[in-house]
Scaffold this active site. Structure first.
Site, mmCIF file in Angstrom:
data_model
loop_
_atom_site.group_PDB
_atom_site.id
_atom_site.type_symbol
_atom_site.label_atom_id
_atom_site.label_comp_id
_atom_site.label_asym_id
_atom_site.label_seq_id
_atom_site.Cartn_x
_atom_site.Cartn_y
_atom_site.Cartn_z
ATOM 1 N N ARG A 135 0.804 -1.217 0.000
ATOM 2 C CA ARG A 135 0.000 0.000 0.000
ATOM 3 C C ARG A 135 0.840 1.273 0.000
ATOM 4 O O ARG A 135 0.366 2.338 -0.382
ATOM 5 C CB ARG A 135 -0.996 -0.035 1.154
ATOM 6 C CG ARG A 135 -2.124 -1.027 0.890
ATOM 7 C CD ARG A 135 -2.998 -1.211 2.096
ATOM 8 N NE ARG A 135 -2.683 -2.414 2.836
ATOM 9 C CZ ARG A 135 -3.044 -2.627 4.101
ATOM 10 N NH1 ARG A 135 -3.707 -1.703 4.757
ATOM 11 N NH2 ARG A 135 -2.735 -3.752 4.698
ATOM 12 N N GLU A 172 0.720 -6.718 13.218
ATOM 13 C CA GLU A 172 -0.461 -6.896 14.075
ATOM 14 C C GLU A 172 -1.055 -8.293 13.845
ATOM 15 O O GLU A 172 -1.637 -8.876 14.730
ATOM 16 C CB GLU A 172 -1.486 -5.826 13.672
ATOM 17 C CG GLU A 172 -2.366 -5.329 14.790
ATOM 18 C CD GLU A 172 -3.471 -4.416 14.270
ATOM 19 O OE1 GLU A 172 -3.390 -3.905 13.149
ATOM 20 O OE2 GLU A 172 -4.435 -4.240 15.024
HETATM 21 O O1 PRP Z 1 2.616 -0.750 11.869
HETATM 22 P P1 PRP Z 1 2.524 -2.206 11.527
HETATM 23 O O2 PRP Z 1 1.942 -3.029 12.643
HETATM 24 O O3 PRP Z 1 3.816 -2.755 11.058
HETATM 25 O O4 PRP Z 1 1.461 -2.356 10.339
HETATM 26 C C1 PRP Z 1 1.419 -1.509 9.237
HETATM 27 C C2 PRP Z 1 1.605 -2.223 7.948
HETATM 28 O O5 PRP Z 1 0.581 -3.205 7.749
HETATM 29 C C3 PRP Z 1 0.028 -3.045 6.439
HETATM 30 O O6 PRP Z 1 0.725 -3.731 5.467
HETATM 31 P P2 PRP Z 1 0.649 -5.300 5.241
HETATM 32 O O7 PRP Z 1 1.893 -5.921 5.804
HETATM 33 O O8 PRP Z 1 -0.658 -5.820 5.713
HETATM 34 O O9 PRP Z 1 0.831 -5.439 3.697
HETATM 35 P P3 PRP Z 1 0.114 -4.884 2.384
HETATM 36 O O10 PRP Z 1 0.444 -3.407 2.307
HETATM 37 O O11 PRP Z 1 0.790 -5.670 1.347
HETATM 38 O O12 PRP Z 1 -1.362 -5.101 2.487
HETATM 39 C C4 PRP Z 1 0.183 -1.563 6.181
HETATM 40 O O13 PRP Z 1 0.126 -1.273 4.799
HETATM 41 C C5 PRP Z 1 1.522 -1.255 6.786
HETATM 42 O O14 PRP Z 1 2.590 -1.489 5.888
HETATM 43 N N1 ADE Z 2 -5.850 -2.567 11.337
HETATM 44 C C1 ADE Z 2 -5.220 -2.507 10.161
HETATM 45 N N2 ADE Z 2 -5.868 -2.100 9.062
HETATM 46 C C2 ADE Z 2 -5.234 -2.053 7.867
HETATM 47 N N3 ADE Z 2 -3.966 -2.371 7.710
HETATM 48 C C3 ADE Z 2 -3.271 -2.757 8.784
HETATM 49 N N4 ADE Z 2 -1.997 -3.125 8.944
HETATM 50 C C4 ADE Z 2 -1.818 -3.459 10.226
HETATM 51 N N5 ADE Z 2 -2.923 -3.303 10.919
HETATM 52 C C5 ADE Z 2 -3.858 -2.884 10.041
#
Ligand code: PRP
Ligand code: ADE
Length: 248
Positions: A135, A172
Site C-alpha cells: 500500500r 499486528e
Molecule cells: O505498523 P505495523 O503493525 O507494522 O502495520 C502496518 C503495515 O501493515 C500493512 O501492510 P501489510 O503488511 O498488511 O501489507 P500490504 O500493504 O501488502 O497489504 C500496512 O500497509 C503497513 O505497511
Molecule cells: N488494522 C489494520 N488495518 C489495515 N492495515 C493494517 N496493517 C496493520 N494493521 C492494520
C-alpha cells in the site's frame, strides 16, 4: 638618450607593476568576498535542510483531512478476529479525495527545497522517497515525482531480482520481511518513508533499520492513517512521524 629614458621606463614599469599587483590584489579580495558569501549561503541552506520538518499551523486543521477520514472504511475482524481493518480502497475510488491525500504530503515536503534532488551542489541533502509494499506503493510514487525525488520500493521477500538486504519484523497479524536492493540508496541520503498506515510500527521500524544499515538517514515517516492505540509512534523513537488521520 637611453640614460635619460631609463628612469622614465623604470617609472612606467613601476607604476604598471604596482597597478597590476593592486588589480590582482583587488581581484583576490573580491574572490574571497564572493566565496565567503557563497559559503555562508550554503551553510544556511544546509542548516535549513537538516532542521526537522516544521509543523504548519496546527490550530487550523485542513478541511481536506475530514474528507480523507470519512472515505476510509473500517472492516471488523479482517484478516482475523479482533482486527479492525482500515480499508483505503474507497479513498482511491474518489479522485478528489485521493488527490487531496497526495497533495497534503506534497505540500509538506515541497517546502523542504527539494531542488537539491535535481543534482545541484547540495549532494548530501537529497531527499529520497521510499514506499513499502504494497500500500505504500500507492502514495509514495506520486509524492516522489512531484517533489523530484527518486523512489525506492521496499519489497516483500524474493520479489527483487538483484542483491538485497533484508529486515524481518512482526505485524499486528503475523510476521514479515522487507527487502531493498543494495545500492538503491546512497550513504548520507535523506529519506522519506511512505506507507498507508502505522499500527504497531513494526513495518516502519524495519524500513528505518534497513535504510540506516545502508547508511541513509530517515528524515521522516509519512502515513495516511495512524492507529493511536497500538502506540507504533513510540517505537520510531527519534524519527518523526507525520500522519493525516488518526483512528482507534
Ligand atoms: O505498523 P505495523 O503493525 O507494522 O502495520 C502496518 C503495515 O501493515 C500493512 O501492510 P501489510 O503488511 O498488511 O501489507 P500490504 O500493504 O501488502 O497489504 C500496512 O500497509 C503497513 O505497511
Ligand atoms: N488494522 C489494520 N488495518 C489495515 N492495515 C493494517 N496493517 C496493520 N494493521 C492494520
Amino acid at each position: 638618450m637611453p640614460t635619460l629614458c631609463f628612469p622614465l621606463y623604470s617609472l612606467l614599469f613601476d607604476s604598471c607593476f604596482s597597478f597590476s599587483v593592486r588589480s590582482l590584489h583587488l581581484l583576490f579580495i573580491s574572490y574571497q568576498i564572493v566565496s565567503l558569501i557563497r559559503d555562508t549561503r550554503e551553510r544556511e541552506r544546509e542548516r535549513e535542510m537538516a532542521a526537522p520538518i516544521e509543523e504548519k499551523d496546527q490550530a487550523t486543521e485542513d478541511p481536506r483531512k475530514e474528507g480523507i477520514a470519512s472515505s476510509i472504511r473500517v472492516v471488523p475482524h479482517v484478516p482475523k478476529g479482533g482486527i479492525m481493518f482500515q480499508d483505503i480502497t474507497p479513498l482511491l475510488l474518489d479522485p478528489k479525495v485521493f488527490k487531496d491525500t497526495v497533495d497534503l504530503f506534497i505540500e509538506r515536503y515541497t517546502g523542504k527545497d527539494i531542488s537539491a534532488v535535481a543534482g545541484t551542489r547540495c549532494r548530501a541533502l537529497r531527499i529520497v522517497v521510499e514506499g513499502i509494499e504494497a500500500r505504500g506503493f500507492i502514495f509514495g510514487p506520486p509524492i516522489a515525482l512531484a517533489i523530484g525525488a527518486k523512489f525506492i520500493p521496499l519489497r516483500k521477500p524474493r520479489k527483487l531480482p538483484g542483491e538485497v538486504i533484508s529486515e524481518e519484523y512482526v505485524l499486528e497479524y503475523g510476521r514479515d520481511c522487507l527487502e531493498m536492493h543494495v545500492g538503491a540508496v546512497q550513504q548520507g541520503e535523506h529519506v522519506l518513508v511512505v506507507d498507508d498506515l502505522i499500527a504497531t510500527g513494526g513495518t516502519l521500524c524495519a524500513a528505518i533499520n534497513l535504510l540506516e544499515r545502508a547508511g541513509a538517514k530517515v528524515v521522516e515517516c509519512a502515513c495516511v492513517i495512524e492507529l493511536r492505540e497500538l502506540k507504533g509512534r513510540e517505537r520510531l523513537k527519534d524519527t518523526p512521524l507525520y500522519v493525516l488521520v488518526e483512528s482507534n
